[in-house]
Each structure stands twice: as C-alpha cells, then as structure tokens.
Design an enzyme around this catalytic site. Structure first.
Site, short mmCIF file in Angstrom:
data_model
loop_
_atom_site.label_atom_id
_atom_site.label_comp_id
_atom_site.label_asym_id
_atom_site.label_seq_id
_atom_site.Cartn_x
_atom_site.Cartn_y
_atom_site.Cartn_z
N ASP A 1 4.22 0.80 15.22
CA ASP A 1 4.97 1.83 15.61
C ASP A 1 4.34 3.03 16.10
OD1 ASP A 1 7.45 0.41 14.77
OD2 ASP A 1 6.49 0.78 12.91
N ASP B 1 4.85 7.30 16.59
CA ASP B 1 5.70 8.41 16.38
C ASP B 1 5.18 9.88 17.18
OD1 ASP B 1 7.02 7.05 14.41
OD2 ASP B 1 5.93 7.45 12.84
N ASP C 1 1.24 13.45 4.33
CA ASP C 1 0.98 13.03 2.85
C ASP C 1 -0.53 12.72 2.81
OD1 ASP C 1 0.84 10.75 4.80
OD2 ASP C 1 2.44 9.64 3.69
#
Length: 456
Positions: free
Chosen positions: A82, A84, A160
């Site tokens: 994916d 982003d 994170d």
C-alpha cells in the site's frame, strides 16, 4: 484563439513559479535529507497511482510525500503493498483536487483517492493531540479523536516507530528522515518514537503493530520499546473490536503469521485476542492444527496467492467450536448441538473481535459441512461435491486429518472420490448404516379374487 493562448501562457507561469517556490522552500532543519544516490530507492517499485497523487498535490502548490511503511519497504527493496501520502493540504482541499475521491474517518479524517482499482490514502500533517483543536482522549490516555493538523516536523513526531517516520518526495527523489529511521532499518531495529509507555497508552494497537513489523521484517524490538508491553497488554481490552479485527487480520495475513504467533506469546499478547487462543496453543492437538493452518496461509501469501479471512478465522476458532460442541451434544442431537456451539463461539469473540458478517457466514458454512464429510453412503457425498463452499470445507477437512483429529483415510477418500468417474464413485460408497434411511418393505398387493363362472 488569443484568449486560449494567453490562458496557456498564464498556466505555465503559475506552474513555473510553484516549482521555484518548492525548490527554494526551506526544508525542516531537523530532517536528515538523503539523496537518491545514497538511498537507491527503485522508483519502478512505486505505483503510478501514488506518483500521480503526489504530482497532483504538488502542482496545486502543496507539499506531498510518500510516507510510512511504503518508504520503509522501498529502502529494503520490497514491493510495498500500500502507498500512503502525507500533505499539508487539508482533507477538503485534497478532495477538491481529485475528482474521484472521498473523505473518511471520524477519529482521523483522511481522503481516499481512487485510481482504477487502486486506492491511495492521503492524510494531512498531524499536530500534537494536546494542541487546541478537535481532539479527545479517554481516562487511560487512548486517543479517541484527533483532527489536529500541524507541520511536517509535527507529523514525523506523531508517527509510531522510527522506521515509519520517513518521507519520500518523488519529485526530488529525496528521503526526509527525522528520527534516524534509515539507520534503524539497516540495523533491523524497531524503535518507538518518544516515550514508549505514553505512545502505547495513546494507541494500544501499536503493541500489535510492533509484533507484526518484527515478524514481517525480521526487526528486533528495541529493549525500551519492548519493556512496557507486558504491563500495558490489558489496554487492548479497551480497543474498539473493529480496529482490533483489522490489525489481527493484517497480522495473520502478513505472510509471517507463525512468527507473529510466536512473538505474541513472547510479549504475552496472545491471551484474550481470540477466545482462549492461549489455551488452544497449549494443547498438542490444537496447537498442531492452528500452526498447520497458519503455515498454509503463509505459504499461499508468499507465492502470491490470496488467502480467505473466513477460512483463516474458521481454523483459529475451530477448537473452541469443538469444545462447545462436546458440551452441547450431552443434551442435544449432534447437528443442532453443532449450531449452538458455533453461535456461542461467535458471540464470545464478537465482544473482542468484530469479525465482519460476510466472514462469519462463510465460517459457519465451513464448520457445518464437517460432519457431512463423515457421511460416505448413498447420495449424500454427491450432494456435498456441488456445495459452493465445498473446496474451502474440503481444505479444512485435510487440515483436520493432517493434525490427527481425524483418520487420514477420510481425507484420502474424499480426494479420490472428487477426482473419480461416476462408476468408480458408485463403487466407493460405503454401506448405509443409518436406520432412518433403511428402505421400507414393499407390501405385496393382495391376490385378486377368483372369477366365478355363471354359465349354465
């Protein structure tokens, strides 16, 4: 004609000015800017949809970067699954730029930009949740709502792990690294940005994400990042079931599910995620079955095949169904008892994992078909072959046989029966021992009365 010509000239000037402004704009001083000759990212591994999204935002005068896991995977020379995008454009501005897009989310407002069958997720740079704005935190510190926008530096600090806080600019072909993520990628180290305890309290799912990334990428969890996990594991009980299900799905469909299970155990995170999963994994038969199922899933994903979440969760919960089935069979016929057991297990797990209804219905079909594989007489085997879920249920049966739950000859019989011709199938059928299926005796018709002659 002249008007159209002047419009084109004007548009070219606007693009040129925008490009100059971007080239001259001061990048954050805290960023380590890594050129293409150093990072050596293969641009061919980047989807055209991601490149077009960045290009569209940049042409509109905004900053836009490929961010997070995609950059990490590109540095490892992996094909990202994916892509982003992070930008300083607000969700409303992004939505206006791309005709085929829609805004989603309440906790975090995002924009999904659609390119054919591919969806690119675009987020606005995040600020600190304690800043003034649309944010909400519960008593345990978990962020419930967070639509605070900020700078690129703020956004990097909100990520994170260090390996997820890198930004790639396709136009400049540069990587912006704010927290020594490149160094940690090379060292195969997973390190939390900021105070790990506070970051886990903000979002307990990060503990599961640490497990997934450690298993998938072979990263060692840094000591300070690992230390609070055992203490804070119970915070996962407060996570919305839908988010927990999505994260567990990513974990088990990562292609490294077995490693993930082992790390879940090491971090004491396996208890409670699936009902009594820790108990199942401590039973020789249950553990063998689960591990066979996870290996089957890993093998399929590693060779590029898809894996059905319904099948996966059916295997993970099967021994819970078996246990409940044995209890219900004491006071109920076998088949109704099985359905009661299935409902009980699904109800228990629904409190923790919100498995989508479309998966639950398929799981139940796979479970409900298992007793029918033991019926190898009459017309029943032929009917089972035509069931739309036959293949999934058959694969499930083979796992049961391989784990030792059923004799292997049951699976071998069905493998041979499915491939045989009509004559061979008929010869393979076992005698029907079901008393309910015995043929009714045929009653002879009474003999006709003799004809009496009336002739004189």
């Amino acid at each position: 004609m002249i008007k159209r010509f002047l419009q084109k000239v004007f548009q070219k000037k606007v693009k040129a000015i925008t490009a100059i402004n971007r080239a001259d704009s001061a990048l954050p001083s805290s960023a380590n800017i890594i050129p293409v000759k150093t990072h050596k990212i293969n641009k061919q591994l980047i989807s055209q949809a991601a490149l077009k999204t960045c290009d569209g935002l940049q042409k509109a005068g905004f900053d836009a970067y490929i961010v997070g896991g995609a950059v990490r995977d590109l540095l490892l020379n992996f094909q990202p699954k994916d892509f982003d995008i992070a930008t300083n454009a607000t969700p409303e501005q992004v939505h206006k730029i791309f005709r085929r897009s829609h805004m989603i989310g309440k906790r975090f407002r995002l924009v999904h930009v659609l390119w054919g069958n591919e969806t690119i997720e675009v987020s606005t740079f995040r600020g600190h949740h304690e800043a003034n704005g649309d944010a909400q935190v519960n008593d345990s510190g978990r962020i419930l709502r967070d639509n605070i926008f900020g700078s690129l530096v703020d956004d990097a600090a909100r990520r994170d792990f260090t390996v997820n806080a890198m930004y790639y600019d396709p136009a400049r072909e540069e990587v912006l690294d704010f927290h020594n993520g490149v160094t940690d990628v090379k060292a195969r180290l997973l390190r939390m940005i900021g105070n790990p305890k506070t970051r886990y309290q903000e979002d307990p799912v990060r503990m599961l994400r640490a497990v997934r990334l450690s298993a998938k990428l072979g990263l060692k969890i840094e000591a300070k990042t690992q230390a609070p996990i055992l203490e804070l594991a119970d915070l996962l009980q407060d996570v919305p079931p839908s988010r927990l299900f999505d994260e567990m799905l990513k974990l088990f469909l990562s292609g490294h599910a077995i490693e993930s299970i082992n790390i879940l155990r090491e971090q004491h995170l396996h208890h409670g995620l699936l009902p009594l999963l820790d108990v199942v994994l401590e039973q020789p038969l249950g553990e063998k079955f689960v591990m066979l199922a996870l290996k089957n899933t890993d093998d399929r994903i590693k060779i590029g095949k898809s894996s059905n979440p319904s099948f996966l969760f059916a295997t993970l919960l099967w021994h819970e169904v078996l246990s409940a089935w044995q209890t219900y069979k004491k006071d109920n016929p076998p088949i109704p008892a099985l359905y009661m057991a299935m409902d009980e297990v699904i109800t228990i797990q629904a409190k923790k994992l919100a498995i989508h209804n479309r998966f639950v219905s398929t799981m139940k079909e796979i479970w409900a078909m298992q007793p029918r594989f033991e019926q190898r007489a009459g017309k029943r085997p032929f009917g089972l072959l035509t069931h739309p879920r036959y293949r999934a249920a058959y694969d499930f049966l083979l796992l049961r046989c391989e784990s030792g739950e059923l004799p292997k000859e049951v699976g071998e019989w069905w493998t041979k029966f499915a491939d045989a011709n009509a004559e061979t199938r008929a010869a393979m059928l076992l005698p029907d021992t079901d008393p309910k299926k015995r043929r009714k005796r045929r009653h002879k018709k009474p003999a006709a009365a003799p004809t009496v002659s009336t002739d004189a």
